[in-house]
Design a protein around this motif. Structure first.
Motif, PDB file in Angstrom:
ATOM      1  N   TYR A  94      -4.968  -6.037  10.844  1.00 65.69           N
ATOM      2  CA  TYR A  94      -5.134  -4.622  10.498  1.00 65.69           C
ATOM      3  C   TYR A  94      -3.979  -3.769  11.016  1.00 65.69           C
ATOM      4  N   GLY A  95      -3.980  -2.485  10.585  1.00 69.33           N
ATOM      5  CA  GLY A  95      -3.183  -1.483  11.273  1.00 69.33           C
ATOM      6  C   GLY A  95      -3.968  -1.085  12.510  1.00 69.33           C
ATOM      7  N   GLY A 131     -10.003   1.730   5.728  1.00 72.07           N
ATOM      8  CA  GLY A 131      -9.353   2.218   4.516  1.00 72.07           C
ATOM      9  C   GLY A 131      -9.696   3.623   4.070  1.00 72.07           C
ATOM     10  N   TYR A 135      -8.122   7.650   4.682  1.00 68.67           N
ATOM     11  CA  TYR A 135      -7.065   8.464   5.281  1.00 68.67           C
ATOM     12  C   TYR A 135      -7.104   9.862   4.678  1.00 68.67           C
ATOM     13  N   ILE A 140      -7.364   0.475  11.743  1.00 73.09           N
ATOM     14  CA  ILE A 140      -7.384   1.496  10.691  1.00 73.09           C
ATOM     15  C   ILE A 140      -8.260   0.979   9.554  1.00 73.09           C
ATOM     16  N   ARG A 151     -19.116  -0.780   8.478  1.00 71.38           N
ATOM     17  CA  ARG A 151     -17.928  -1.072   7.671  1.00 71.38           C
ATOM     18  C   ARG A 151     -18.040  -2.472   7.065  1.00 71.38           C
ATOM     19  N   GLN A 194       4.778  -0.539   3.817  1.00 71.70           N
ATOM     20  CA  GLN A 194       3.513  -0.280   4.503  1.00 71.70           C
ATOM     21  C   GLN A 194       3.269   1.220   4.666  1.00 71.70           C
ATOM     22  N   LEU A 201       0.823  -1.220   0.000  1.00 70.37           N
ATOM     23  CA  LEU A 201       0.000   0.000   0.000  1.00 70.37           C
ATOM     24  C   LEU A 201       0.857   1.270   0.000  1.00 70.37           C
ATOM     25  N   GLU A 229       1.394  -1.841  12.327  1.00 74.17           N
ATOM     26  CA  GLU A 229       0.770  -2.584  11.236  1.00 74.17           C
ATOM     27  C   GLU A 229       0.764  -4.078  11.557  1.00 74.17           C
ATOM     28  N   LYS A 230      -0.410  -4.635  11.562  1.00 74.96           N
ATOM     29  CA  LYS A 230      -0.614  -6.080  11.792  1.00 74.96           C
ATOM     30  C   LYS A 230       0.195  -6.602  12.994  1.00 74.96           C
ATOM     31  N   THR A 282       1.283   2.386   6.886  1.00 74.60           N
ATOM     32  CA  THR A 282       1.270   2.617   8.336  1.00 74.60           C
ATOM     33  C   THR A 282       2.672   2.958   8.844  1.00 74.60           C
ATOM     34  N   GLU A 335     -12.652  -1.633   1.035  1.00 75.08           N
ATOM     35  CA  GLU A 335     -13.435  -1.362   2.244  1.00 75.08           C
ATOM     36  C   GLU A 335     -14.554  -0.393   1.896  1.00 75.08           C
ATOM     37  N   LEU A 385      -9.278   3.076   0.237  1.00 78.65           N
ATOM     38  CA  LEU A 385      -9.018   1.684  -0.157  1.00 78.65           C
ATOM     39  C   LEU A 385     -10.340   1.075  -0.647  1.00 78.65           C
TER      40      LEU A 385
HETATM   41  C1  G1P Z   1      -4.392  -2.238   4.769  1.00 80.51           C
HETATM   42  C2  G1P Z   1      -3.609  -1.387   5.752  1.00 80.51           C
HETATM   43  C3  G1P Z   1      -4.080  -1.654   7.186  1.00 80.51           C
HETATM   44  C4  G1P Z   1      -5.574  -1.413   7.270  1.00 80.51           C
HETATM   45  C5  G1P Z   1      -6.304  -2.264   6.221  1.00 80.51           C
HETATM   46  C6  G1P Z   1      -7.781  -1.947   6.180  1.00 80.51           C
HETATM   47  O1  G1P Z   1      -4.072  -3.586   4.984  1.00 80.51           O
HETATM   48  O2  G1P Z   1      -2.228  -1.687   5.625  1.00 80.51           O
HETATM   49  O3  G1P Z   1      -3.412  -0.801   8.077  1.00 80.51           O
HETATM   50  O4  G1P Z   1      -6.052  -1.710   8.579  1.00 80.51           O
HETATM   51  O5  G1P Z   1      -5.782  -2.025   4.903  1.00 80.51           O
HETATM   52  O6  G1P Z   1      -8.430  -2.816   5.302  1.00 80.51           O
HETATM   53  P1  G1P Z   1      -4.434  -4.735   3.893  1.00 80.51           P
HETATM   54  O7  G1P Z   1      -5.909  -4.981   4.024  1.00 80.51           O
HETATM   55  O8  G1P Z   1      -4.065  -4.200   2.570  1.00 80.51           O
HETATM   56  O9  G1P Z   1      -3.638  -5.927   4.315  1.00 80.51           O
END
Ligand code: G1P
Length: 185
Positions: A66-67, A101, A103, A99, A148, A125, A4, A86-87, A127, A27, A24
């Motif tokens: 998630y973050g 998607g 920002y 977090i 959500r 990342q 990301l 992050e995760k 984050t 989401e 994102l």
């Molecule tokens: C990304 C972000 C993460 C966030 C998430 C939400 O992760 O890196 O911080 O919480 O989206 O969907 P991914 O879903 O791409 O692994």
């Protein structure tokens, strides 16, 4: 493809030197006004060079997906972010506020992304770059209104289709009838 953070960095020339939103698309937040609109309204009450992330509480056993934000001083639906990760490994998350998607970020994030090392999952990342920016700028978490849907999981994608379908007057009755057939009612 590198994560990301890399995807956002690729947009640097289009964004230029002004605040911007990251959305994102896997989401969805079902609400009027939408999640980003709520955030833009809150941003207007904050000082310049503020960054915002939408957050939602998730069950403790899902925080590693998630973050996650640490929570500082609160003001209604908004709080000062006190650390992000992050995760996080299971059992290490600073809270259960994930977090979502959406920002609103300041353009200084691009300079950090330019040299951001790979983080969780071997990806660059966003984050991690936000953690870097948080040393010089404020970050706020926004607990938004709305439902959500994380379409990054297959059940989440299916649930979103049902939730959005049920909100559409021209689809609702037919969808309920079909679901009843499957549920044997
Ligand atoms: C990304 C972000 C993460 C966030 C998430 C939400 O992760 O890196 O911080 O919480 O989206 O969907 P991914 O879903 O791409 O692994």
């Amino acid at each position: 493809p590198l994560g990301l953070g890399h995807a956002v960095w690729c947009a640097r020339d289009i964004v230029g030197n002004e605040p911007f939103a990251v959305v994102l698309p896997d989401e969805l937040v079902l609400n009027t006004p939408g999640c980003l609109k709520q955030m833009i309204e809150m941003a207007s009450s904050l000082g310049e060079k503020s960054n915002l992330v939408a957050v939602e509480a998730v069950p403790d056993h899902l925080t590693h997906q998630y973050g996650i934000c640490g929570v500082g001083k609160r003001s209604g639906k908004m709080f000062e972010v006190d650390g992000m990760v992050e995760k996080p490994a299971k059992g290490t998350a600073p809270s259960n506020l994930s977090i979502t998607g959406r920002y609103i970020l300041q353009p200084e994030i691009f300079k950090i992304l330019q040299t951001q090392e790979r983080g969780a999952g071997g990806e660059i990342q966003l984050t991690d770059a936000m953690i870097g920016l948080a040393t010089s700028q404020k970050f706020y978490g926004v607990e938004f209104e709305g439902e959500r849907h994380d379409c990054g999981s297959k059940p989440g994608f299916l649930r979103a289709n049902i939730a959005y379908g049920l909100k559409r007057p021209e689809l609702r009755d037919g969808l309920i009838a079909e679901m009843k057939k499957y549920l044997g009612q």
